[in-house]
Motif scaffolding. Structure first.
Motif, PDB file in Angstrom:
ATOM      1  N   ASP A   1       8.851   4.151  -5.439  1.00 39.64           N
ATOM      2  CA  ASP A   1       8.595   3.019  -4.818  1.00 39.64           C
ATOM      3  C   ASP A   1       7.527   2.273  -5.589  1.00 39.64           C
ATOM      4  O   ASP A   1       7.846   0.914  -5.870  1.00 39.64           O
ATOM      5  N   LEU A   2       6.428   2.819  -5.831  1.00 41.73           N
ATOM      6  CA  LEU A   2       5.471   2.139  -6.472  1.00 41.73           C
ATOM      7  C   LEU A   2       5.819   1.598  -7.988  1.00 41.73           C
ATOM      8  O   LEU A   2       5.818   0.487  -8.259  1.00 41.73           O
ATOM      9  N   LEU A   3       6.605   2.503  -8.609  1.00 39.07           N
ATOM     10  CA  LEU A   3       7.116   1.893  -9.910  1.00 39.07           C
ATOM     11  C   LEU A   3       8.318   0.897  -9.892  1.00 39.07           C
ATOM     12  O   LEU A   3       8.432   0.163 -10.862  1.00 39.07           O
ATOM     13  N   ARG A   4       9.231   1.032  -8.706  1.00 42.40           N
ATOM     14  CA  ARG A   4      10.214  -0.060  -8.797  1.00 42.40           C
ATOM     15  C   ARG A   4       9.773  -1.379  -8.278  1.00 42.40           C
ATOM     16  O   ARG A   4      10.282  -2.315  -8.710  1.00 42.40           O
ATOM     17  N   TRP A   5       8.797  -1.120  -7.249  1.00 41.26           N
ATOM     18  CA  TRP A   5       8.052  -2.416  -6.980  1.00 41.26           C
ATOM     19  C   TRP A   5       7.598  -3.279  -7.969  1.00 41.26           C
ATOM     20  O   TRP A   5       7.670  -4.438  -8.065  1.00 41.26           O
TER      21      TRP A   5
ATOM     22  N   ARG B   1       8.360  -4.280   1.928  1.00 43.13           N
ATOM     23  CA  ARG B   1       8.859  -4.548   3.532  1.00 43.13           C
ATOM     24  C   ARG B   1       7.656  -4.345   4.379  1.00 43.13           C
ATOM     25  O   ARG B   1       7.600  -5.525   5.432  1.00 43.13           O
ATOM     26  N   ALA B   2       6.798  -3.493   4.110  1.00 46.88           N
ATOM     27  CA  ALA B   2       5.810  -3.370   5.097  1.00 46.88           C
ATOM     28  C   ALA B   2       4.867  -4.308   4.844  1.00 46.88           C
ATOM     29  O   ALA B   2       4.128  -4.883   5.919  1.00 46.88           O
ATOM     30  N   ALA B   3       4.537  -4.755   3.888  1.00 52.19           N
ATOM     31  CA  ALA B   3       3.535  -5.860   3.359  1.00 52.19           C
ATOM     32  C   ALA B   3       4.173  -7.075   3.727  1.00 52.19           C
ATOM     33  O   ALA B   3       3.197  -7.922   4.525  1.00 52.19           O
ATOM     34  N   ALA B   4       5.523  -7.252   3.815  1.00 53.91           N
ATOM     35  CA  ALA B   4       5.886  -8.606   4.456  1.00 53.91           C
ATOM     36  C   ALA B   4       5.577  -8.668   6.004  1.00 53.91           C
ATOM     37  O   ALA B   4       5.425  -9.885   6.646  1.00 53.91           O
TER      38      ALA B   4
ATOM     39  N   LEU C   1      13.012  -5.937  -4.180  1.00 53.33           N
ATOM     40  CA  LEU C   1      11.794  -6.181  -3.509  1.00 53.33           C
ATOM     41  C   LEU C   1      12.013  -6.631  -1.977  1.00 53.33           C
ATOM     42  O   LEU C   1      11.382  -6.433  -1.126  1.00 53.33           O
ATOM     43  N   ALA C   2      13.341  -6.654  -1.765  1.00 56.98           N
ATOM     44  CA  ALA C   2      13.862  -6.888  -0.197  1.00 56.98           C
ATOM     45  C   ALA C   2      14.028  -5.789   0.392  1.00 56.98           C
ATOM     46  O   ALA C   2      14.097  -5.691   1.567  1.00 56.98           O
TER      47      ALA C   2
ATOM     48  N   SER D   1       0.907  -1.181  -0.078  1.00 53.07           N
ATOM     49  CA  SER D   1      -0.175  -0.009   0.116  1.00 53.07           C
ATOM     50  C   SER D   1       0.927   1.234   0.039  1.00 53.07           C
ATOM     51  O   SER D   1       2.124   1.106   0.496  1.00 53.07           O
ATOM     52  N   PHE D   2       0.422   2.483  -0.517  1.00 54.01           N
ATOM     53  CA  PHE D   2       1.124   3.715  -0.619  1.00 54.01           C
ATOM     54  C   PHE D   2       0.292   4.809  -0.073  1.00 54.01           C
ATOM     55  O   PHE D   2      -0.939   4.829  -0.433  1.00 54.01           O
ATOM     56  N   ASP D   3       0.973   5.584   0.448  1.00 57.06           N
ATOM     57  CA  ASP D   3       0.179   6.963   0.926  1.00 57.06           C
ATOM     58  C   ASP D   3       0.491   8.176   0.017  1.00 57.06           C
ATOM     59  O   ASP D   3       1.785   8.588  -0.009  1.00 57.06           O
ATOM     60  N   TRP D   4      -0.382   8.522  -0.732  1.00 57.57           N
ATOM     61  CA  TRP D   4      -0.288   9.632  -1.775  1.00 57.57           C
ATOM     62  C   TRP D   4      -0.542  10.950  -1.470  1.00 57.57           C
ATOM     63  O   TRP D   4      -0.400  11.812  -2.067  1.00 57.57           O
TER      64      TRP D   4
END
Length: 298
Positions: free
Chosen positions: A160-164, A283-286, A276-277, A8-11
């Motif tokens: 982070d969105l684009l690279r994830w 990382r927050a999702a994991a 991804l690591a 998830s992302f905070d925009w």
């Protein structure tokens, strides 16, 4: 293993021009948010239709992982559209046309009543997904390497969105191709279909991208009509390293058309896994998954 990461992302703090003083580069990349929600929902629908045809257990597991990742991508890019709308950049007129492309022209039934034999239209749609995934893998590898965006002060959340997303595209870069090869029937028809769908996919994506960038720049409330999309402005952003070079995108086509081609040669899996690591969202999702698992055990 290919598994979805429930990020998830905070925009709230991401500005409309998330690459400072670079509206053309910002909006060329923003076209991804216009295309991907509908496109990746379509990927999932097509793969769901193909599941009964998969006889390889390992491929079946990869396909299901791919579907989970693409569904998550679609949702997260949809949230960016909401963020753009909150900043008075309404994208609905353009995304309606994208929805029509994927839901009607590439939907479950062939368009215009074209009399494809039973099951043949699904093979063409699988080939289209494989062709599109060639470009998403190349773009994913580019965004992981695009250090110029960091130097330009690009918004950290958007990066982070684009690279994830890009890392997951590299991670599952071979799944669509392998599924098509598995289901696509005997040669040479399987190869001919692969060539034909790429011949349609490449110019269609180029057209959609230019139209999308033109739309976003033309409707940007902060620009108020003072700027328009031009190839010259695009090329300036390419030279700065803020957009992928045309040559790199074009070179992906002849590679795909080789009979011996396999997408496992695209991009760096090691770089993708490393990002991804380290990705804050991944990382927050994991961590959330781990806490939930501990809670169940307790």
């Amino acid at each position: 293993m290919i598994v979805p990461r429930r990020v998830s992302f905070d925009w709230r703090r991401t500005p409309l021009h998330w690459i400072p003083d670079e509206p053309t580069a910002t909006h060329v990349i923003n076209v991804l948010h216009l295309l991907l929600p509908a496109g990746e929902r379509w990927f999932v629908r097509v793969f769901k239709e193909a599941l009964p045809l998969v006889t390889d257990p390992r491929l079946l597991k990869d396909v299901k992982g791919f579907m989970g990742q693409e569904a998550t991508h679609s949702v997260q890019h949809s949230y960016v559209l909401d963020h753009l709308a909150a900043q008075e950049l309404d994208t609905e007129a353009y995304t309606r046309q994208v929805d029509y492309l994927f839901e009607r022209l590439l939907g479950e039934r062939p368009p215009w009543g074209i009399p494809f034999p039973a099951g043949r239209w699904l093979l063409y749609r699988l080939a289209f997904v494989a062709a599109i995934e060639q470009f998403t893998a190349v773009l994913g590898d580019w965004i992981l390497r695009a250090e110029a965006l960091d130097r330009a002060g690009a918004d950290a959340t958007m990066l982070d969105l684009l690279r994830w997303h890009g890392a997951e595209e590299v991670e599952h870069r071979a799944v669509a191709f392998d599924l098509y090869q598995h289901c696509g029937g005997p040669e040479p028809l399987r190869y001919i279909r692969r060539v034909g769908t790429m011949a349609v996919t490449a110019p269609m994506l180029l057209w959609l991208w230019i139209r999308g960038a033109t739309y976003l720049i033309g409707h940007d409330p902060q620009l108020a009509g003072r700027l328009r999309y031009t190839p010259l402005a695009h090329d300036r952003a390419v030279r700065k390293g803020l957009l992928p070079p045309w040559r790199g995108l074009a070179a992906a086509i002849p590679r795909y058309l080789r009979r011996s081609y396999h997408p496992s040669r695209e991009g760096s899996l090691g770089m993708a896994v490393a990002y991804l690591a380290s990705s804050p969202a991944a990382r927050a999702a994991a961590g959330a998954v781990g806490r939930a698992a501990l809670g169940k055990e307790g």
